[in-house]
Design a protein around this motif. Structure first.
Motif, PDB file in Angstrom:
ATOM      1  N   HIS A 120       0.852  -1.198   0.000  1.00 49.18           N
ATOM      2  CA  HIS A 120       0.000   0.000   0.000  1.00 49.18           C
ATOM      3  C   HIS A 120       0.886   1.246   0.000  1.00 49.18           C
ATOM      4  CE1 HIS A 120      -2.978   2.945   1.248  1.00 49.18           C
ATOM      5  NE2 HIS A 120      -3.899   2.067   0.868  1.00 49.18           N
ATOM      6  N   ALA A 122       0.660   3.972   1.371  1.00 47.55           N
ATOM      7  CA  ALA A 122       0.809   4.660   2.657  1.00 47.55           C
ATOM      8  C   ALA A 122       1.929   4.058   3.498  1.00 47.55           C
ATOM      9  CB  ALA A 122      -0.517   4.616   3.424  1.00 47.55           C
ATOM     10  N   LYS A 165       0.323  -0.220  11.534  1.00 47.49           N
ATOM     11  CA  LYS A 165      -0.320   0.833  10.732  1.00 47.49           C
ATOM     12  C   LYS A 165      -1.470   0.254   9.906  1.00 47.49           C
ATOM     13  CE  LYS A 165       0.324   4.693   7.635  1.00 47.49           C
ATOM     14  NZ  LYS A 165       1.247   5.589   6.904  1.00 47.49           N
ATOM     15  N   ALA A 169      -4.624   2.255  11.079  1.00 44.51           N
ATOM     16  CA  ALA A 169      -5.132   3.209  10.090  1.00 44.51           C
ATOM     17  C   ALA A 169      -6.164   2.544   9.183  1.00 44.51           C
ATOM     18  CB  ALA A 169      -3.994   3.781   9.253  1.00 44.51           C
ATOM     19  N   ARG A 170      -6.371   1.254   9.384  1.00 44.04           N
ATOM     20  CA  ARG A 170      -7.284   0.431   8.600  1.00 44.04           C
ATOM     21  C   ARG A 170      -6.985   0.514   7.111  1.00 44.04           C
ATOM     22  NH1 ARG A 170     -13.442   0.522  10.026  1.00 44.04           N
ATOM     23  NH2 ARG A 170     -12.608  -0.348  11.924  1.00 44.04           N
ATOM     24  N   ILE A 171      -5.801   0.061   6.766  1.00 50.88           N
ATOM     25  CA  ILE A 171      -5.474  -0.117   5.352  1.00 50.88           C
ATOM     26  C   ILE A 171      -6.287  -1.309   4.867  1.00 50.88           C
ATOM     27  CG2 ILE A 171      -3.636  -0.873   3.783  1.00 50.88           C
ATOM     28  CD1 ILE A 171      -1.712   0.882   5.370  1.00 50.88           C
ATOM     29  N   PRO A 172      -7.081  -1.117   3.816  1.00 50.70           N
ATOM     30  CA  PRO A 172      -8.023  -2.186   3.443  1.00 50.70           C
ATOM     31  C   PRO A 172      -7.329  -3.411   2.867  1.00 50.70           C
ATOM     32  CG  PRO A 172      -8.105  -0.403   1.849  1.00 50.70           C
ATOM     33  CD  PRO A 172      -7.198   0.051   2.949  1.00 50.70           C
ATOM     34  N   ASP A 183      -2.632   3.699 -10.132  1.00 47.64           N
ATOM     35  CA  ASP A 183      -1.859   4.248  -9.008  1.00 47.64           C
ATOM     36  C   ASP A 183      -1.312   3.147  -8.107  1.00 47.64           C
ATOM     37  OD1 ASP A 183      -2.099   6.893  -9.608  1.00 47.64           O
ATOM     38  OD2 ASP A 183      -3.899   7.213  -8.387  1.00 47.64           O
ATOM     39  N   ARG A 184      -2.046   2.044  -8.026  1.00 50.34           N
ATOM     40  CA  ARG A 184      -1.712   1.045  -7.014  1.00 50.34           C
ATOM     41  C   ARG A 184      -0.801  -0.069  -7.522  1.00 50.34           C
ATOM     42  NH1 ARG A 184      -4.961   0.476  -2.708  1.00 50.34           N
ATOM     43  NH2 ARG A 184      -3.298  -0.972  -2.159  1.00 50.34           N
TER      44      ARG A 184
ATOM     45  N   LYS B   2     -14.558   4.544  10.772  1.00 50.83           N
ATOM     46  CA  LYS B   2     -13.456   5.016  11.580  1.00 50.83           C
ATOM     47  C   LYS B   2     -13.335   6.526  11.392  1.00 50.83           C
ATOM     48  CE  LYS B   2      -9.051   3.253  12.976  1.00 50.83           C
ATOM     49  NZ  LYS B   2      -9.539   2.982  14.332  1.00 50.83           N
ATOM     50  N   TYR B   4     -10.976   9.880  11.082  1.00 52.12           N
ATOM     51  CA  TYR B   4      -9.621  10.280  10.685  1.00 52.12           C
ATOM     52  C   TYR B   4      -9.477  11.785  10.864  1.00 52.12           C
ATOM     53  CZ  TYR B   4      -9.267   5.697   8.464  1.00 52.12           C
ATOM     54  OH  TYR B   4      -9.241   4.349   8.224  1.00 52.12           O
ATOM     55  N   GLU B  86     -14.758   4.599   5.748  1.00 52.56           N
ATOM     56  CA  GLU B  86     -14.781   3.134   5.841  1.00 52.56           C
ATOM     57  C   GLU B  86     -13.389   2.576   6.133  1.00 52.56           C
ATOM     58  OE1 GLU B  86     -16.329  -0.371   6.184  1.00 52.56           O
ATOM     59  OE2 GLU B  86     -17.631   1.291   5.583  1.00 52.56           O
ATOM     60  N   ASP B  87     -12.377   3.144   5.443  1.00 49.27           N
ATOM     61  CA  ASP B  87     -11.013   2.662   5.620  1.00 49.27           C
ATOM     62  C   ASP B  87     -10.044   3.743   5.175  1.00 49.27           C
ATOM     63  OD1 ASP B  87     -10.900   2.545   2.808  1.00 49.27           O
ATOM     64  OD2 ASP B  87     -11.632   0.483   2.807  1.00 49.27           O
ATOM     65  N   LEU B  88      -8.753   3.430   5.243  1.00 44.41           N
ATOM     66  CA  LEU B  88      -7.742   4.454   4.926  1.00 44.41           C
ATOM     67  C   LEU B  88      -7.866   4.930   3.482  1.00 44.41           C
ATOM     68  CD1 LEU B  88      -5.304   6.084   5.959  1.00 44.41           C
ATOM     69  CD2 LEU B  88      -3.837   4.309   5.010  1.00 44.41           C
ATOM     70  N   ASP B  89      -8.174   4.021   2.557  1.00 43.70           N
ATOM     71  CA  ASP B  89      -8.283   4.439   1.156  1.00 43.70           C
ATOM     72  C   ASP B  89      -9.342   5.526   0.993  1.00 43.70           C
ATOM     73  OD1 ASP B  89      -6.292   2.805   0.377  1.00 43.70           O
ATOM     74  OD2 ASP B  89      -7.546   1.343  -0.670  1.00 43.70           O
ATOM     75  N   LEU B  92      -7.995   8.701   2.458  1.00 42.81           N
ATOM     76  CA  LEU B  92      -6.956   9.286   1.602  1.00 42.81           C
ATOM     77  C   LEU B  92      -7.576   9.974   0.383  1.00 42.81           C
ATOM     78  CD1 LEU B  92      -4.225   6.469   1.668  1.00 42.81           C
ATOM     79  CD2 LEU B  92      -4.200   8.639   2.903  1.00 42.81           C
ATOM     80  N   PRO B 110      -5.423   8.229  11.903  1.00 37.77           N
ATOM     81  CA  PRO B 110      -6.636   7.588  12.425  1.00 37.77           C
ATOM     82  C   PRO B 110      -6.809   7.892  13.909  1.00 37.77           C
ATOM     83  CG  PRO B 110      -4.847   5.989  12.240  1.00 37.77           C
ATOM     84  CD  PRO B 110      -4.302   7.296  11.727  1.00 37.77           C
TER      85      PRO B 110
END
Lengths: 414, 115
Positions: A120, A122, A165, A169-172, A183-184, B2, B4, B86-89, B92, B110
């Motif tokens: 990710h 981030a 993290k 930070a809840r990275i999906p 981008d990913r 969540k 942020y 819902e989430d970091l994405d 962001l 977060p």
């Protein structure tokens, strides 16, 4: 890699299936640490039992089922001890079971979700690399540390911090939508190529570990190509790695010293890898969506086509670098292009291009200049350029090579 | 969901011209309206200059008060927005809009727990 105390059967399954098992378990429980611990416990159980019972018909299925049971047991134990604690460990709360998000792309392999999570944007690049090798490759923290010549404590801290993290930070945990893929995908490819290059830069660090790193990168590249067969850059990256890997037997001599492409014994090249890489390059060409990895693969395919260095089609390589400059130009790409131009139009033409580039900090810029100056008979300047290259080279094998080239300039170079 | 924090950092120096700020404020208003429409807006506002800050420090049963910001720097916290995502994405994606609208760096962090 991935353990020395396991029986060969278990070890083979570990290499092939560790990443999948962690990915599936993470999908079920939403917790990377729990998934990892459970999978490691399952392999420990396998190592105890399989020598007696034999390898089960579906080893991957056995590992995943066993790991799932172990994870459930552990969650039950923790729930009994402290309900809140168990809940806090989950990426998603229990009343919110992980469901396939609607926007997820067409490919639904858990390993793909896992690699996009590990890579990710981030997360810092070093963390992306460490996590990918740890979770998908099953390397131990010590192995990752050794491969990248950083301390085990630093690596452990990187992995712990990245996992925290992801959770906090809840990275999906999902494959990005098609709209987000441009981008990913690049960081995923960059991580795999970085692992490959780290392994390929022979000489520094533990040699055996480094060979394994290349193998691991190729394995990840094959996995990506299998899971995303419609992404030409994914195929391009795999082709690039295979074509470079094919030259590995001739890249160093018996003493481990670097041998230039032009001086390599081409009969040692791995024909099967070349055929596979070239077929992938042809598939990319048919798609006609060029990108940096595909173009670099095509350049390497041209080299692979030449039975001798003299037969190399340098005009074709210049044309490919022209395209590379249009698609994703950079001073480093321009440097590679200048090397090819020197083969077509002579060292003076190449040097004029090289001198126009602002790459003073890059050892290869100085090394290329040194070689062109040498060919032009400007020995004193060549010696100074070799000195500059040697001062900036970080890899011992490369430094030794440059020192030999400098010494070969003769007395005027002194 | 969540929560942020989107923290906006501003360089120390003269304020940009009024017509530039007006355009920025209009865009920030539009982003806020969208966040509200999606029930993702929690709170947000710009801050006065760091000169307006007061810092309190408790020590030995005493509370010491100083005039000015916690830390002097080349950049300072210029404003905060708190969103639900819902989430970091998702967070962001909103932060990217703020970064583009203001041209300023946005730090995304977060909050503990669930919204």
């Amino acid at each position: 890699m991935g353990g020395h105390d396991r029986a060969p059967d278990v070890d083979a399954v570990f290499r092939a299936e560790y990443g999948r098992a962690v990915a599936v378990l993470t999908g079920v429980f939403g917790d990377l640490d729990l998934a990892e611990d459970a999978v490691q416990e399952a392999f420990a159980t396998a190592a105890e039992r399989w020598p007696d019972t034999g390898v089960p018909p579906s080893p991957a299925g056995w590992i995943i089922t066993t790991a799932r049971n172990k994870a459930v047991d552990r969650l039950r134990r923790e729930a009994a001890r402290d309900t809140k604690h168990a809940q806090a460990h989950l990426l998603y709360p229990a009343d919110h079971p992980p469901v396939e998000p609607a926007e997820e792309g067409p490919v639904r392999d858990d390993r793909l979700r896992l690699i996009f999570t590990c890579c990710h944007p981030a997360l810092a690049r070093a963390s992306q690399v460490a996590l990918t090798l740890r979770l998908l490759g099953g390397l131990t923290t010590a192995e990752v540390a050794r491969a990248f010549l950083v301390s085990e404590a630093t690596t452990a801290q990187r992995i712990t911090r990245a996992k925290a993290k992801i959770r906090d930070a809840r990275i999906p945990y999902r494959v990005p939508s098609d709209a987000d893929l441009p981008d990913r995908l690049p960081p995923v490819l960059a991580v795999v190529y970085l692992v490959f290059n780290e392994g390929y830069a022979a000489g520094s660090g533990d040699r055996l570990t480094r060979d394994d790193l290349c193998a691991e990168a190729v394995r990840l590249g094959r996995l990506l190509a299998e899971l995303m067969p419609d992404e030409p850059e994914v195929l391009g990256l795999l082709a690039l790695m295979l074509l470079i890997q094919a030259r590995r037997p001739s890249r160093t001599d018996a003493d481990g010293a670097l041998v230039l492409l032009a001086d390599q014994d081409r009969t040692l090249w791995d024909r099967a890898l070349i055929a596979e890489g070239q077929e992938l390059v042809r598939r990319c060409l048919r798609r006609d969506r060029p990108g940096p990895y595909q173009i670099q693969a095509a350049v390497n395919a041209v080299h692979s086509d030449a039975a001798t260095a003299g037969e190399t089609d340098w005009r074709q390589i210049v044309a490919l670098y022209d395209q590379h400059m249009r698609v994703a130009g950079s001073p480093v790409v321009a440097l590679h292009r200048a090397v090819a131009v020197a083969e077509v139009d002579g060292p003076a033409a190449g040097l004029a291009l090289v001198d126009g580039l602002d790459l003073d900090g890059y050892h290869l810029w100085h090394a290329v200049r040194a070689d062109l100056l040498r060919r032009l008979g400007r020995t004193g300047e060549a010696a100074a350029a070799y000195d500059a290259a040697i001062a900036r080279a970080e890899n011992a094998t490369e430094r030794a090579f440059l020192e030999r080239r400098r010494a070969a300039l003769g007395a005027d170079g002194g | 969901m969540k929560q942020y924090l989107l923290a906006m950092y501003q360089p120390v120096g003269p304020r940009p011209p009024a017509e530039f700020l007006e355009k920025v404020m209009a865009e920030l208003g539009a982003i806020r309206a969208e966040l509200e429409a999606r029930d993702s807006w929690v709170f947000g506002n710009g801050l006065h200059d760091p000169d307006s800050a007061t810092v309190l420090r408790a020590s030995d049963g005493d509370v010491l008060m100083t005039d000015g910001p916690f830390a002097e720097g080349k950049e300072y916290l210029g404003g905060v927005t708190v969103i639900k995502a819902e989430d970091l994405d998702a967070a962001l994606a909103w932060a990217r809009r703020y970064a583009e609208a203001t041209g300023l760096p946005i730090e995304v962090r977060p909050f503990l727990g669930e919204a």
